[in-house]
Design a protein around this motif. Structure first.
Motif, PDB file in Angstrom:
ATOM      1  N   ALA A  22       0.862  -1.184   0.000  1.00 53.40           N
ATOM      2  CA  ALA A  22       0.000   0.000   0.000  1.00 53.40           C
ATOM      3  C   ALA A  22       0.896   1.231   0.000  1.00 53.40           C
ATOM      4  CB  ALA A  22      -0.918   0.010   1.213  1.00 53.40           C
ATOM      5  N   VAL A  23       0.416   2.293  -0.656  1.00 54.33           N
ATOM      6  CA  VAL A  23       1.282   3.455  -0.841  1.00 54.33           C
ATOM      7  C   VAL A  23       0.469   4.742  -0.841  1.00 54.33           C
ATOM      8  CG1 VAL A  23       1.147   3.407  -3.381  1.00 54.33           C
ATOM      9  CG2 VAL A  23       3.183   4.351  -2.289  1.00 54.33           C
ATOM     10  N   ARG A  24       1.107   5.804  -0.339  1.00 56.82           N
ATOM     11  CA  ARG A  24       0.572   7.160  -0.531  1.00 56.82           C
ATOM     12  C   ARG A  24       1.511   7.859  -1.511  1.00 56.82           C
ATOM     13  NH1 ARG A  24      -0.121   9.084   4.609  1.00 56.82           N
ATOM     14  NH2 ARG A  24       2.087   9.399   4.753  1.00 56.82           N
ATOM     15  N   THR A  25       0.937   8.450  -2.568  1.00 61.42           N
ATOM     16  CA  THR A  25       1.762   9.079  -3.614  1.00 61.42           C
ATOM     17  C   THR A  25       1.324  10.524  -3.862  1.00 61.42           C
ATOM     18  OG1 THR A  25       0.234   8.148  -5.251  1.00 61.42           O
ATOM     19  CG2 THR A  25       2.271   6.921  -4.846  1.00 61.42           C
ATOM     20  N   THR A  26       0.726  11.155  -2.862  1.00 60.85           N
ATOM     21  CA  THR A  26       0.154  12.501  -3.041  1.00 60.85           C
ATOM     22  C   THR A  26       1.191  13.506  -3.539  1.00 60.85           C
ATOM     23  OG1 THR A  26      -1.351  11.979  -1.219  1.00 60.85           O
ATOM     24  CG2 THR A  26      -1.211  14.287  -1.894  1.00 60.85           C
ATOM     25  N   GLU A  27       2.353  13.558  -2.881  1.00 62.43           N
ATOM     26  CA  GLU A  27       3.385  14.542  -3.258  1.00 62.43           C
ATOM     27  C   GLU A  27       3.951  14.246  -4.646  1.00 62.43           C
ATOM     28  OE1 GLU A  27       6.313  14.764  -0.148  1.00 62.43           O
ATOM     29  OE2 GLU A  27       5.135  16.220   0.964  1.00 62.43           O
ATOM     30  N   LEU A  28       4.165  12.954  -4.921  1.00 62.91           N
ATOM     31  CA  LEU A  28       4.686  12.547  -6.229  1.00 62.91           C
ATOM     32  C   LEU A  28       3.747  12.996  -7.347  1.00 62.91           C
ATOM     33  CD1 LEU A  28       6.387  10.750  -8.226  1.00 62.91           C
ATOM     34  CD2 LEU A  28       4.889   8.854  -7.556  1.00 62.91           C
ATOM     35  N   VAL A  29       2.460  12.703  -7.199  1.00 69.76           N
ATOM     36  CA  VAL A  29       1.501  13.025  -8.258  1.00 69.76           C
ATOM     37  C   VAL A  29       1.344  14.539  -8.400  1.00 69.76           C
ATOM     38  CG1 VAL A  29      -0.864  12.685  -9.075  1.00 69.76           C
ATOM     39  CG2 VAL A  29       0.331  10.806  -7.932  1.00 69.76           C
ATOM     40  N   ASP A  30       1.390  15.255  -7.285  1.00 68.61           N
ATOM     41  CA  ASP A  30       1.272  16.714  -7.373  1.00 68.61           C
ATOM     42  C   ASP A  30       2.513  17.330  -8.018  1.00 68.61           C
ATOM     43  OD1 ASP A  30      -0.574  18.847  -6.928  1.00 68.61           O
ATOM     44  OD2 ASP A  30       0.747  19.616  -5.366  1.00 68.61           O
ATOM     45  N   VAL A 205      -9.891   4.167  -2.335  1.00 70.13           N
ATOM     46  CA  VAL A 205      -8.541   4.517  -1.852  1.00 70.13           C
ATOM     47  C   VAL A 205      -8.493   5.981  -1.432  1.00 70.13           C
ATOM     48  CG1 VAL A 205      -6.157   4.883  -2.607  1.00 70.13           C
ATOM     49  CG2 VAL A 205      -7.319   2.750  -3.175  1.00 70.13           C
ATOM     50  N   THR A 206      -9.077   6.861  -2.257  1.00 68.65           N
ATOM     51  CA  THR A 206      -9.003   8.293  -1.948  1.00 68.65           C
ATOM     52  C   THR A 206      -9.809   8.626  -0.695  1.00 68.65           C
ATOM     53  OG1 THR A 206     -10.743   8.644  -3.587  1.00 68.65           O
ATOM     54  CG2 THR A 206      -8.499   9.117  -4.276  1.00 68.65           C
ATOM     55  N   ALA A 207     -10.950   7.930  -0.497  1.00 67.18           N
ATOM     56  CA  ALA A 207     -11.754   8.176   0.716  1.00 67.18           C
ATOM     57  C   ALA A 207     -10.952   7.790   1.960  1.00 67.18           C
ATOM     58  CB  ALA A 207     -13.054   7.384   0.655  1.00 67.18           C
ATOM     59  N   LEU A 208     -10.254   6.665   1.900  1.00 69.36           N
ATOM     60  CA  LEU A 208      -9.458   6.203   3.046  1.00 69.36           C
ATOM     61  C   LEU A 208      -8.316   7.176   3.346  1.00 69.36           C
ATOM     62  CD1 LEU A 208      -9.278   2.394   2.158  1.00 69.36           C
ATOM     63  CD2 LEU A 208     -10.630   3.420   3.992  1.00 69.36           C
ATOM     64  N   LEU A 209      -7.593   7.584   2.299  1.00 72.30           N
ATOM     65  CA  LEU A 209      -6.467   8.513   2.497  1.00 72.30           C
ATOM     66  C   LEU A 209      -6.965   9.867   2.972  1.00 72.30           C
ATOM     67  CD1 LEU A 209      -4.351   7.611  -0.660  1.00 72.30           C
ATOM     68  CD2 LEU A 209      -3.683   7.172   1.706  1.00 72.30           C
ATOM     69  N   ASP A 210      -8.116  10.276   2.452  1.00 73.18           N
ATOM     70  CA  ASP A 210      -8.678  11.576   2.823  1.00 73.18           C
ATOM     71  C   ASP A 210      -9.122  11.594   4.285  1.00 73.18           C
ATOM     72  OD1 ASP A 210      -9.090  14.189   1.959  1.00 73.18           O
ATOM     73  OD2 ASP A 210     -11.223  13.854   1.606  1.00 73.18           O
ATOM     74  N   GLN A 211      -9.426  10.420   4.825  1.00 73.01           N
ATOM     75  CA  GLN A 211      -9.776  10.312   6.255  1.00 73.01           C
ATOM     76  C   GLN A 211      -8.523  10.374   7.140  1.00 73.01           C
ATOM     77  OE1 GLN A 211     -11.974   6.630   6.774  1.00 73.01           O
ATOM     78  NE2 GLN A 211     -13.348   7.165   5.082  1.00 73.01           N
ATOM     79  N   GLY A 212      -7.344  10.403   6.487  1.00 69.94           N
ATOM     80  CA  GLY A 212      -6.099  10.477   7.245  1.00 69.94           C
ATOM     81  C   GLY A 212      -5.454   9.127   7.504  1.00 69.94           C
ATOM     82  N   LEU A 213      -5.978   8.078   6.870  1.00 71.06           N
ATOM     83  CA  LEU A 213      -5.394   6.748   7.088  1.00 71.06           C
ATOM     84  C   LEU A 213      -4.000   6.651   6.468  1.00 71.06           C
ATOM     85  CD1 LEU A 213      -8.330   6.068   7.874  1.00 71.06           C
ATOM     86  CD2 LEU A 213      -8.018   3.859   6.787  1.00 71.06           C
TER      87      LEU A 213
END
Length: 294
Positions: A22-30, A205-213
């Motif tokens: 599992a991965v968070r890629t928010t900064e990469l994509v932005d 996935v976005t709902a989970l990440l947006d909840q701060g998971l």
């Protein structure tokens, strides 16, 4: 919302019979959105592709690397992504300025942008004489389902792939990330049914990440007994350099270089992956040509 570092976790579940990423890629994509000035639907398509690449890169070892090319018949054209085992990722989309109306669910129409016909190619450089190549037809254009199909067909591993990018009204990336669950031999039918049920009821996935998971929380929602093995920082990284661009210019051949020197005051070369511009004036090109001849 506070910015959290992009990171990937690797884990196992059901006594090692399930492998999970599992991965968070928010900064990469932005970062890619800023560099390539992508419109929201292109941001989502590129973001999902590089998120898949980041996780597939984490499956590699040492100096190994992979390249993904999504070649659909939609208006964004070709999407390219590259990743390695160290968490370095880069990517670009052929037509960044695509705007489409929302789909029937009121979400960004990624399938409309990518297209529902075409191919996804995966090339892995595993340090062998010939790279590994896998290619599958696009099945939905949403990309999560397409990469799920890739694992089943090209790698003979049943898997579930979830990918998501949420774009803000100002076009910046609010959250991005994903997961890959791989089912290994030895699972019982009831265990597989349980995983399928968990996948079916999991929020996006976005709902989970947006909840701060965190990525590991995402895995535990799917696999309550998941054990985290290790983690990896994910970051944008481009391997282009002035020296590599000089080599590219030399590869054009003497005739083409002489034409550039004669016709243009200066020559600009732009890297597809990072949009970095390298400028060479006539004198610099002449030096490069002379060195190539000697």
């Amino acid at each position: 919302m506070e910015t959290k570092k992009d990171r990937l976790v690797r884990g196992t579940a059901l006594e090692g019979r399930v492998r999970a990423f599992a991965v968070r890629t928010t900064e990469l994509v932005d970062e890619l959105r800023r560099r390539h000035d992508t419109y929201p639907v292109a941001t989502a398509a590129l973001g999902r592709t590089v998120t898949a690449a980041a996780m597939m890169g984490a499956m590699l070892k040492g100096e190994e690397e992979l390249a993904i090319a999504v070649k659909g018949n939609g208006p964004v054209g070709r999407i390219n992504a590259e990743a390695n085992a160290s968490g370095e990722v880069r990517g670009y989309v052929q037509n960044p300025h695509v705007h489409l109306p929302s789909n029937s669910l009121g979400k960004l129409d990624v399938a409309g942008a990518v297209g529902t016909e075409g191919f996804i190619d995966v090339i892995k450089d595993l340090g062998l004489k010939e790279p590994y190549r896998g290619s599958i037809p696009i099945v939905s254009g949403e990309l999560g389902e397409d990469f799920t199909y890739y694992f089943a067909v090209s790698e003979q591993t049943p898997a579930a792939v979830g990918l998501g990018v949420l774009v803000e009204p100002d076009n910046s990336v609010r959250v991005a990330g994903g997961f890959i669950i791989q089912l290994l031999p030895g699972l019982t039918d009831s265990e597989i049914t349980e995983i399928e049920h968990a996948l079916g009821t999991l929020p996006s996935v976005t709902a989970l990440l947006d909840q701060g998971l965190e990525p590991e929380d995402m895995l535990r929602q799917l696999l309550p007994d998941a054990v985290m093995m290790d983690e990896l920082e994910i970051a944008f990284s481009c391997s282009c350099s002035r020296e590599k661009v000089e080599q590219t210019l030399v590869s054009l051949g003497q005739q083409e270089m002489e034409r550039l020197i004669e016709e243009d005051e200066q020559t600009e070369v732009v890297c597809h992956y990072c949009n970095e511009t390298y400028i060479f004036n006539r004198d610099e090109l002449q030096v490069i040509l002379n060195q190539a001849k000697s």
